[in-house]
Enzyme design. Sequence first.
Site, PDB file in Angstrom:
ATOM      1  N   ASN A 130       2.746   2.066   7.903  1.00 18.70           N
ATOM      2  CA  ASN A 130       3.000   2.776   6.657  1.00 18.70           C
ATOM      3  C   ASN A 130       2.244   2.204   5.448  1.00 18.70           C
ATOM      4  O   ASN A 130       1.951   2.937   4.503  1.00 18.70           O
ATOM      5  CB  ASN A 130       4.514   2.738   6.400  1.00 18.70           C
ATOM      6  CG  ASN A 130       4.864   3.012   4.959  1.00 18.70           C
ATOM      7  OD1 ASN A 130       4.851   4.152   4.514  1.00 18.70           O
ATOM      8  ND2 ASN A 130       5.152   1.949   4.200  1.00 18.70           N
TER       9      ASN A 130
ATOM     10  N   LYS B  57      -7.119   9.217   5.680  1.00 19.05           N
ATOM     11  CA  LYS B  57      -5.914   9.879   6.185  1.00 19.05           C
ATOM     12  C   LYS B  57      -6.263  10.943   7.236  1.00 19.05           C
ATOM     13  O   LYS B  57      -5.488  11.171   8.158  1.00 19.05           O
ATOM     14  CB  LYS B  57      -5.109  10.474   5.023  1.00 19.05           C
ATOM     15  CG  LYS B  57      -4.565   9.416   4.037  1.00 19.05           C
ATOM     16  CD  LYS B  57      -3.673   8.381   4.698  1.00 19.05           C
ATOM     17  CE  LYS B  57      -2.921   7.515   3.693  1.00 19.05           C
ATOM     18  NZ  LYS B  57      -2.055   6.517   4.350  1.00 19.05           N
TER      19      LYS B  57
ATOM     20  N   TYR C 102      -9.791   7.875   0.362  1.00 17.01           N
ATOM     21  CA  TYR C 102      -8.384   8.093   0.716  1.00 17.01           C
ATOM     22  C   TYR C 102      -8.201   9.267   1.689  1.00 17.01           C
ATOM     23  O   TYR C 102      -7.630   9.108   2.771  1.00 17.01           O
ATOM     24  CB  TYR C 102      -7.552   8.291  -0.554  1.00 17.01           C
ATOM     25  CG  TYR C 102      -6.070   8.334  -0.271  1.00 17.01           C
ATOM     26  CD1 TYR C 102      -5.350   7.166  -0.032  1.00 17.01           C
ATOM     27  CD2 TYR C 102      -5.373   9.542  -0.241  1.00 17.01           C
ATOM     28  CE1 TYR C 102      -3.981   7.195   0.239  1.00 17.01           C
ATOM     29  CE2 TYR C 102      -4.007   9.585   0.030  1.00 17.01           C
ATOM     30  CZ  TYR C 102      -3.329   8.410   0.261  1.00 17.01           C
ATOM     31  OH  TYR C 102      -1.979   8.444   0.531  1.00 17.01           O
TER      32      TYR C 102
ATOM     33  N   ASP D  82      -0.795 -10.135   3.846  1.00 23.72           N
ATOM     34  CA  ASP D  82      -1.691  -9.170   3.218  1.00 23.72           C
ATOM     35  C   ASP D  82      -2.516  -8.531   4.341  1.00 23.72           C
ATOM     36  O   ASP D  82      -3.348  -9.199   4.965  1.00 23.72           O
ATOM     37  CB  ASP D  82      -2.603  -9.891   2.215  1.00 23.72           C
ATOM     38  CG  ASP D  82      -3.449  -8.921   1.426  1.00 23.72           C
ATOM     39  OD1 ASP D  82      -3.683  -7.790   1.903  1.00 23.72           O
ATOM     40  OD2 ASP D  82      -3.888  -9.293   0.319  1.00 23.72           O
TER      41      ASP D  82
HETATM   42  N1  LIG Z   1       3.905   8.463  -2.491  1.00 30.08           N
HETATM   43  C1  LIG Z   1       3.132   9.478  -2.183  1.00 30.08           C
HETATM   44  O1  LIG Z   1       3.017  10.459  -2.958  1.00 30.08           O
HETATM   45  C2  LIG Z   1       2.412   9.491  -0.844  1.00 30.08           C
HETATM   46  C3  LIG Z   1       1.882  10.718  -0.396  1.00 30.08           C
HETATM   47  C4  LIG Z   1       1.225  10.765   0.816  1.00 30.08           C
HETATM   48  C5  LIG Z   1       1.108   9.625   1.586  1.00 30.08           C
HETATM   49  N2  LIG Z   1       1.604   8.441   1.149  1.00 30.08           N
HETATM   50  C6  LIG Z   1       1.410   7.259   2.010  1.00 30.08           C
HETATM   51  O2  LIG Z   1       2.670   6.647   2.248  1.00 30.08           O
HETATM   52  C7  LIG Z   1       2.476   5.265   2.555  1.00 30.08           C
HETATM   53  C8  LIG Z   1       3.481   4.441   1.763  1.00 30.08           C
HETATM   54  O3  LIG Z   1       3.221   4.605   0.380  1.00 30.08           O
HETATM   55  P1  LIG Z   1       4.385   4.693  -0.704  1.00 30.08           P
HETATM   56  O4  LIG Z   1       4.288   6.009  -1.360  1.00 30.08           O
HETATM   57  O5  LIG Z   1       5.669   4.261  -0.121  1.00 30.08           O
HETATM   58  O6  LIG Z   1       3.814   3.621  -1.750  1.00 30.08           O
HETATM   59  P2  LIG Z   1       4.480   2.312  -2.391  1.00 30.08           P
HETATM   60  O7  LIG Z   1       5.841   2.598  -2.878  1.00 30.08           O
HETATM   61  O8  LIG Z   1       3.457   1.809  -3.368  1.00 30.08           O
HETATM   62  O9  LIG Z   1       4.560   1.304  -1.145  1.00 30.08           O
HETATM   63  C9  LIG Z   1       3.394   0.813  -0.528  1.00 30.08           C
HETATM   64  C10 LIG Z   1       3.761  -0.274   0.455  1.00 30.08           C
HETATM   65  O10 LIG Z   1       2.561  -0.757   1.079  1.00 30.08           O
HETATM   66  C11 LIG Z   1       2.530  -2.172   0.950  1.00 30.08           C
HETATM   67  N3  LIG Z   1       1.153  -2.652   0.848  1.00 30.08           N
HETATM   68  C12 LIG Z   1       0.194  -2.246  -0.016  1.00 30.08           C
HETATM   69  N4  LIG Z   1      -0.915  -2.993   0.142  1.00 30.08           N
HETATM   70  C13 LIG Z   1      -0.636  -3.895   1.128  1.00 30.08           C
HETATM   71  C14 LIG Z   1      -1.368  -4.953   1.724  1.00 30.08           C
HETATM   72  N5  LIG Z   1      -2.609  -5.253   1.329  1.00 30.08           N
HETATM   73  N6  LIG Z   1      -0.786  -5.691   2.688  1.00 30.08           N
HETATM   74  C15 LIG Z   1       0.488  -5.417   3.075  1.00 30.08           C
HETATM   75  N7  LIG Z   1       1.237  -4.427   2.551  1.00 30.08           N
HETATM   76  C16 LIG Z   1       0.671  -3.682   1.585  1.00 30.08           C
HETATM   77  C17 LIG Z   1       3.317  -2.476  -0.322  1.00 30.08           C
HETATM   78  O11 LIG Z   1       3.873  -3.789  -0.265  1.00 30.08           O
HETATM   79  P3  LIG Z   1       3.393  -5.062  -1.129  1.00 30.08           P
HETATM   80  O12 LIG Z   1       2.878  -4.562  -2.433  1.00 30.08           O
HETATM   81  O13 LIG Z   1       4.639  -5.882  -1.240  1.00 30.08           O
HETATM   82  O14 LIG Z   1       2.370  -5.691  -0.257  1.00 30.08           O
HETATM   83  C18 LIG Z   1       4.442  -1.454  -0.224  1.00 30.08           C
HETATM   84  O15 LIG Z   1       5.468  -1.937   0.596  1.00 30.08           O
HETATM   85  C19 LIG Z   1       1.014   4.972   2.237  1.00 30.08           C
HETATM   86  O16 LIG Z   1       0.271   4.899   3.447  1.00 30.08           O
HETATM   87  C20 LIG Z   1       0.561   6.165   1.404  1.00 30.08           C
HETATM   88  O17 LIG Z   1      -0.817   6.420   1.549  1.00 30.08           O
HETATM   89  C21 LIG Z   1       2.268   8.353  -0.048  1.00 30.08           C
END
Ligand SMILES: NC(=O)c1ccc[n+]([C@@H]2O[C@H](COP(=O)([O-])OP(=O)(O)OC[C@H]3O[C@@H](n4cnc5c(N)ncnc54)[C@H](OP(=O)(O)O)[C@@H]3O)[C@@H](O)[C@H]2O)c1
Length: 264
Positions: free
Chosen positions: A87, A157, A153, A60
């Site tokens: 990420n 970023k 947020y 975590d």
């Molecule tokens: N999806 C979008 O629309 C979007 C847009 C702009 C930017 N982003 C950015 O892209 C990145 C990835 O997000 P995503 O869209 O792929 O979301 P996602 O599908 O929810 O994946 C998030 C990942 O982060 C991990 N995570 C969350 N909290 C954690 C913690 N406390 N410790 C370790 N791992 C943790 C989760 O794993 P576990 O739950 O297994 O720990 C999961 O692998 C993020 O930084 C997000 O801000 C996403």
Amino acid sequence: MKRYALITGASAGIGEEFAQQLAKKGWNLVLIARREEKLKELSQQLGRDFGIDIRIYTADLSDQSIPVKLFNYCQDKELDVAMLVNNAGYGVPGDFEKNNWKTHNDSLQVMLNSLVELCHLFYPQMLTNKYGRIINVASLAGFAPPTAGHTLYGATKSFVIRFSHSLHLEGKGKGIHVTALCPGFTYTEFHDANGTRKMVSKLPKFMWMSSKDVVSQGIDAVEKNKPFKVNGKINRVIAALSSAMPDWIARGLFAGKANKYRKR
Ligand SMILES: NC(=O)c1ccc[n+]([C@@H]2O[C@H](COP(=O)([O-])OP(=O)(O)OC[C@H]3O[C@@H](n4cnc5c(N)ncnc54)[C@H](OP(=O)(O)O)[C@@H]3O)[C@@H](O)[C@H]2O)c1
């Protein structure tokens, strides 16, 4: 020492896609997230399909001791981390005062402190090797004007974009490429995790991208040593307008629209 790409948040979404695409390119992997089962399944599939070496590290990242422990783990196992993909991340919905301090502090630890510390820990070895690739996953939100709700947020970023740009400049001529990857709305678990799926599903389809495209553009951008990459034409227009317009116009235009898709 064998070369590895270390990916945080590899159990889902953009991080999982990084694992798929980097494995296909022959990178050995260190995968980090909290959900061990997901990492195990992914690691088995990638090992089977691509014959690479994969280490999983269940942790975590809101625990501030993790970056150093993770670094020591890689040192002990003699894993040369030549690529770092910071990420892991999530959104904390709601107004600032409605979430307790631990919730806010955890999100800062995951998306800001651990990201910077991991760069700080792995950068010297990259310098010695005259080779390093760092992708810090930021967001279009880091360019867009501030909005009410999800208070930390966008600010987090923005920090990631500016920090990555400085590191990018420091790495120039030293074999180290640093890129802030800035996706807009991307199909992942992100909006399920923060409870805004229903709201964002009202957004038009053209606003959305696949994690496949986001990641392939990110890998291409870091290879070309771009300081940042905003994914998608529409998002690039939004980012450019947000930077070019006078603040008061951008804020006025954006705040009203964004409220419709934000949980208060
Ligand atoms: N999806 C979008 O629309 C979007 C847009 C702009 C930017 N982003 C950015 O892209 C990145 C990835 O997000 P995503 O869209 O792929 O979301 P996602 O599908 O929810 O994946 C998030 C990942 O982060 C991990 N995570 C969350 N909290 C954690 C913690 N406390 N410790 C370790 N791992 C943790 C989760 O794993 P576990 O739950 O297994 O720990 C999961 O692998 C993020 O930084 C997000 O801000 C996403």
